[in-house]
Design a protein around this motif. Sequence first.
Motif, short mmCIF file in Angstrom:
data_model
loop_
_atom_site.label_atom_id
_atom_site.label_comp_id
_atom_site.label_asym_id
_atom_site.label_seq_id
_atom_site.Cartn_x
_atom_site.Cartn_y
_atom_site.Cartn_z
N ILE A 1 58.58 13.68 23.76
CA ILE A 1 57.80 14.39 24.78
C ILE A 1 58.57 15.63 25.25
N ALA A 2 59.61 15.41 26.05
CA ALA A 2 60.36 16.57 26.54
C ALA A 2 61.85 16.26 26.66
N GLY A 3 62.32 15.26 25.88
CA GLY A 3 63.70 14.83 26.03
C GLY A 3 64.64 15.26 24.94
N THR A 4 64.15 15.99 23.94
CA THR A 4 65.04 16.44 22.87
C THR A 4 65.72 17.74 23.27
N LEU A 5 66.98 17.63 23.66
CA LEU A 5 67.77 18.81 23.98
C LEU A 5 68.37 19.37 22.69
N ARG A 6 68.72 20.62 22.71
CA ARG A 6 69.32 21.24 21.53
C ARG A 6 70.57 20.47 21.08
N ILE A 7 71.32 19.94 22.03
CA ILE A 7 72.54 19.22 21.68
C ILE A 7 72.25 17.93 20.92
N HIS A 8 71.09 17.31 21.14
CA HIS A 8 70.73 16.12 20.37
C HIS A 8 70.59 16.46 18.89
N GLU A 9 69.87 17.52 18.60
CA GLU A 9 69.66 17.89 17.20
C GLU A 9 70.95 18.40 16.57
N GLU A 10 71.75 19.12 17.33
CA GLU A 10 73.02 19.59 16.79
C GLU A 10 73.94 18.42 16.43
N PHE A 11 73.97 17.40 17.28
CA PHE A 11 74.82 16.26 16.98
C PHE A 11 74.30 15.50 15.77
N GLU A 12 73.00 15.35 15.63
CA GLU A 12 72.45 14.65 14.47
C GLU A 12 72.74 15.39 13.18
N SER A 13 72.71 16.71 13.21
CA SER A 13 73.10 17.49 12.03
C SER A 13 74.59 17.31 11.73
N GLN A 14 75.41 17.28 12.77
CA GLN A 14 76.85 17.04 12.61
C GLN A 14 77.10 15.66 12.01
N LEU A 15 76.36 14.66 12.47
CA LEU A 15 76.54 13.29 11.98
C LEU A 15 76.10 13.17 10.53
N ALA A 16 74.98 13.80 10.16
CA ALA A 16 74.54 13.76 8.76
C ALA A 16 75.56 14.43 7.85
N ALA A 17 76.12 15.55 8.30
CA ALA A 17 77.14 16.23 7.49
C ALA A 17 78.39 15.35 7.35
N PHE A 18 78.76 14.66 8.43
CA PHE A 18 79.93 13.78 8.40
C PHE A 18 79.70 12.60 7.46
N LYS A 19 78.51 12.03 7.51
CA LYS A 19 78.20 10.86 6.70
C LYS A 19 77.82 11.22 5.27
N HIS A 20 77.65 12.51 4.97
CA HIS A 20 77.22 12.97 3.64
C HIS A 20 75.85 12.39 3.28
N THR A 21 74.90 12.55 4.21
CA THR A 21 73.54 12.07 3.99
C THR A 21 72.54 13.20 4.23
N GLY A 22 71.32 12.99 3.76
CA GLY A 22 70.30 14.01 3.90
C GLY A 22 69.80 14.20 5.31
N SER A 23 69.91 13.17 6.14
CA SER A 23 69.46 13.27 7.52
C SER A 23 70.11 12.18 8.35
N ALA A 24 70.02 12.33 9.67
CA ALA A 24 70.51 11.30 10.58
C ALA A 24 69.70 11.38 11.87
N LEU A 25 69.53 10.23 12.49
CA LEU A 25 68.84 10.17 13.78
C LEU A 25 69.63 9.23 14.68
N VAL A 26 69.75 9.59 15.96
CA VAL A 26 70.48 8.78 16.93
C VAL A 26 69.51 8.02 17.82
N LEU A 27 69.77 6.73 18.01
CA LEU A 27 68.99 5.89 18.91
C LEU A 27 69.92 5.38 20.01
N HIS A 28 69.48 4.36 20.73
CA HIS A 28 70.20 4.02 21.96
C HIS A 28 71.29 2.97 21.80
#
Length: 395
Positions: free
Chosen positions: A81-108
Amino acid sequence: MSTSLSDRLTAELSGLRESGLLIHPRVLDSASRARTRVDGREVVNLASNNYLGFADHPALKARAAEYLERWGVGAGAVRTIAGTLRIHEEFESQLAAFKHTGSALVLHSGFTTNQGVLGALLRDGDLVVSDELNHASIIDGLRLTKATKKVYKHADPDDLERLLKEHDTDGLKLVVTDGVFSMDGDVAPLDRLVEVARRHGAVTYVDDAHGSGVMGESGRGTVHHFGFEYADDVIQVGTLSKAWGGVGGYAAGHGDLRQLLINRARPYLFSTAQAPATVGALSAALDEVQRDPTLMARLWDNTRYFKAELQGLGFDIFGSTTPITPVIFGEAPAAFEASRLLFERGVFAVGLGFPTVPRGLARIRNIVTAEHTRDDLDHALQAYAEVGRKLSIIS
């Protein structure tokens, strides 16, 4: 007449008390570190999952404070809705790069990640084959799906192959395993499990809660350790609350996995986004583990030393090969008494009994970290020697 709430609570608590399984958590009076204060006592802490010492690390605290000041205390809404801050997406891109995967998503949390990912992926007509010692969050996540569920013998590729042969399907086939098993400290034989899965067209799903930050180059995890990090038919999930020092869970893998989870994972869809300070701390953790290779080196040096000394004293550590080091005491009352006696000697290490572990295999689960000094470990070993002899566990 129906049962009252008071009667139900009294009966349940009495049963736990009589069986010696009623839990009273100890309370930390300072930050979770290798040495901390618990219930007013200074202790060597062998009970936390703080593998790399990140829970109170200056770099993580500084980044958390920076994000808190800039982005506020909360995201204010669910991600969709309105909770995705730029830092959320930046961290998920950082995590995918770290894990060497095509994508990553963070949950709780790691727990809700298993519920969300398994629920999003599995349908009626699918087949899932799960290790018998997989974490409770996997078991609960699978209960919420309509897939056919089978359980293979612990870390047994031959039994896995048998079940995949006997229960073929035109649907999705998923092999589910922990990367590092949380109670025993052993590592899943992913090289053989993935090989079997691929022969039968199955996807491998690895819960790496205790492997991420511990196994693989710079703590990239068990999947990286076995060389499968770029594979689209391997899904990695885990927690950000153990080695990474914060809180949350993640799913990483195929490039389209993230988009499916955004649309289908119920814990993601119906939970407010992670707090900015948490995102900042986690981002700093990934930077720090790559910047400072001594963290991993100290973790494993301490692990090898502690295990060897415990075995030299005569303790059964159940074949563990990771920083998770169980010491077997048999029945729950013995493990709980050992924990109490260790605490009297300045060592915080928690006893675990049924149903957390099987009957007859009650234990104290010790976790060595990069932050422990040799003095810390020697203090703990001396306490173990005294307690083991007092309880006639060792001679």
